[in-house]
Design a protein around this motif. Sequence first.
Motif, PDB file in Angstrom:
ATOM      1  N   GLU A 175       0.813  -1.222   0.000  1.00  0.00           N
ATOM      2  CA  GLU A 175       0.000   0.000   0.000  1.00  0.00           C
ATOM      3  C   GLU A 175       0.842   1.265   0.000  1.00  0.00           C
ATOM      4  N   LYS A 176       2.134   1.135   0.337  1.00  0.00           N
ATOM      5  CA  LYS A 176       3.021   2.300   0.422  1.00  0.00           C
ATOM      6  C   LYS A 176       3.764   2.563  -0.887  1.00  0.00           C
ATOM      7  N   LEU A 177       3.727   1.611  -1.791  1.00  0.00           N
ATOM      8  CA  LEU A 177       4.527   1.690  -3.007  1.00  0.00           C
ATOM      9  C   LEU A 177       4.069   2.826  -3.927  1.00  0.00           C
ATOM     10  N   VAL A 178       5.039   3.601  -4.395  1.00  0.00           N
ATOM     11  CA  VAL A 178       4.753   4.680  -5.338  1.00  0.00           C
ATOM     12  C   VAL A 178       5.587   4.535  -6.617  1.00  0.00           C
ATOM     13  N   GLU A 179       6.829   4.065  -6.470  1.00  0.00           N
ATOM     14  CA  GLU A 179       7.727   4.001  -7.619  1.00  0.00           C
ATOM     15  C   GLU A 179       8.571   2.727  -7.568  1.00  0.00           C
ATOM     16  N   ILE A 180       8.899   2.189  -8.746  1.00  0.00           N
ATOM     17  CA  ILE A 180       9.769   1.014  -8.857  1.00  0.00           C
ATOM     18  C   ILE A 180      11.006   1.411  -9.653  1.00  0.00           C
ATOM     19  N   ASP A 181      12.173   1.186  -9.070  1.00  0.00           N
ATOM     20  CA  ASP A 181      13.450   1.509  -9.722  1.00  0.00           C
ATOM     21  C   ASP A 181      14.148   0.197 -10.084  1.00  0.00           C
TER      22      ASP A 181
END
Length: 387
Positions: A175-181
Motif C-alpha cells: 500500500e506504500k509503493l509509489v515508484e519502482i526503480d
Amino acid sequence: MKLLFASDSFKGTITSAESALMLEKAAREIFGESNVECTSIPVADGGEGTTDAVISACNGKKILVGVHGPLMESVEAYYGDLGTDETGKKSAIMEMAVASGLPMVPAEKRNPLNTTTFGTGELLRDALDKGFSNISIAIGGSATNDGGMGCMRALGVRFLDKDGNELLGCGSDLEKLVEIDTTGLDSRVKNATFTVMCDVTNPLCGKDGATYTFGKQKGATPEIQNRLEKGMQNYRDVIIKKFGINPDEIAGSGAAGGLGAALLVFLNAKLKSGIETVLDLTNFDERLKGVDLVVTGEGRTDWQSCFGKVVQGVGDRCKRAGVPAVALVGSMGEGAEKIFDHGICSMLPTVVDTITLEEALAHSKEAYYAGALRLFKFIKTGMGISR
C-alpha cells in the motif's frame, strides 16, 4: 516384463523413493525375481518435495545456502544443481517453500502483512552467482503475500514510497509503493531462462486473486485481507504505469502471494505446469521406451487430481506413448474416476477398511505394500486371461 515406477510422495508418510522400493519388492514376489526389470523415477507436481525429487531423478547435487526466512530470520535453504543442459547452460531446480514457506512461520506469528519473499530472491541470486542460467523454480506453499517485492529486492530492484525511501518488501509495503526503480536489477537475469512451476491460474487481484484465495491460510483475517487487497491493487497499478503490463491479465500472476507476477514481469519467466516441468527435467518420455507397464500414485485421488497432479501428468504421457499405466493410491475421493480419461487404466486404494485418518497414517507402509501385492496379482491374473 519391464516396469517403471513414478509415484508422488504420500505426504508425511511415504516418499516417492520408498514407494518404488516396495513396488519392486512386491513385483518380484508375485512375478519372480528373474521375470521383472524395475526402474523408478521420483516425481512431484511442483509442490513440496519437488527439488528433492528432481535432484534424485537426475543425479543432481544439493547446494546449501544461508538465506533470510519469511520473517527475515536466518535459515538454511537449498537448491539443486542439475548439471549442464543440451544448450550448454547450467541448470538449477529450486522451490520457494524452503526459503519463504508457510511451515517456517509458527502458527501464532502467521500474518502476511509481515512476511517476505526476500529469501527466495537470495536463492536465485546465489544460483546466478554460481553460473546457473537455466533455472526452474516451484512456487507452491508460500507464507507470503508481498507481490514478490521481497524476492525482486534481493535481486536489486528498489521499491520506493512517496518520500523516496526504499521499502523492505513485505505485505504491508504494498500500500506504500509509489515508484519502482529497476536500474539495479541484476544484469545476469537478461541472459538467464526462468521457468516458474505452478498449476494455479489466479490473477494478482480480485476475488480469485492472491489475497482472497490464499490469504486466509497464511493467517490473514478478513480485515487484513481487505488491506492487502488494496495494497495489491496499488502494486498492480504501479506495475502497469512502469511496464505497461497488467498482471491481472496474466494467468498465474497471483500464485504464491503474487510472486508469480514478479517473476513473470521482472524476470520474463515462463509459467509451466509443475508436473510437466518435472517430467521434462527427468527425461520421462525417453525413459518410457521399452516399458511394459507404469505404476504411479499419490496420497489421495479425487477430481482435483486431473488438474496438474502427478497421476494425471504421468498418465497423459503414458497415453501418448501407448504404455499402459495403473495407479496405487492412498485413498479415492469424489470424482476419482475422472483420472481414467488421462491414461490411467485402473486404480487401487491402499486403505481397505473403515479406519480413522490417524490409523491410516500410522500403518501407511504396511497398507501400501499389501496394496502393491494385490495390484500385481490382478495384473498377473490379467496376463493369464490374455494367454
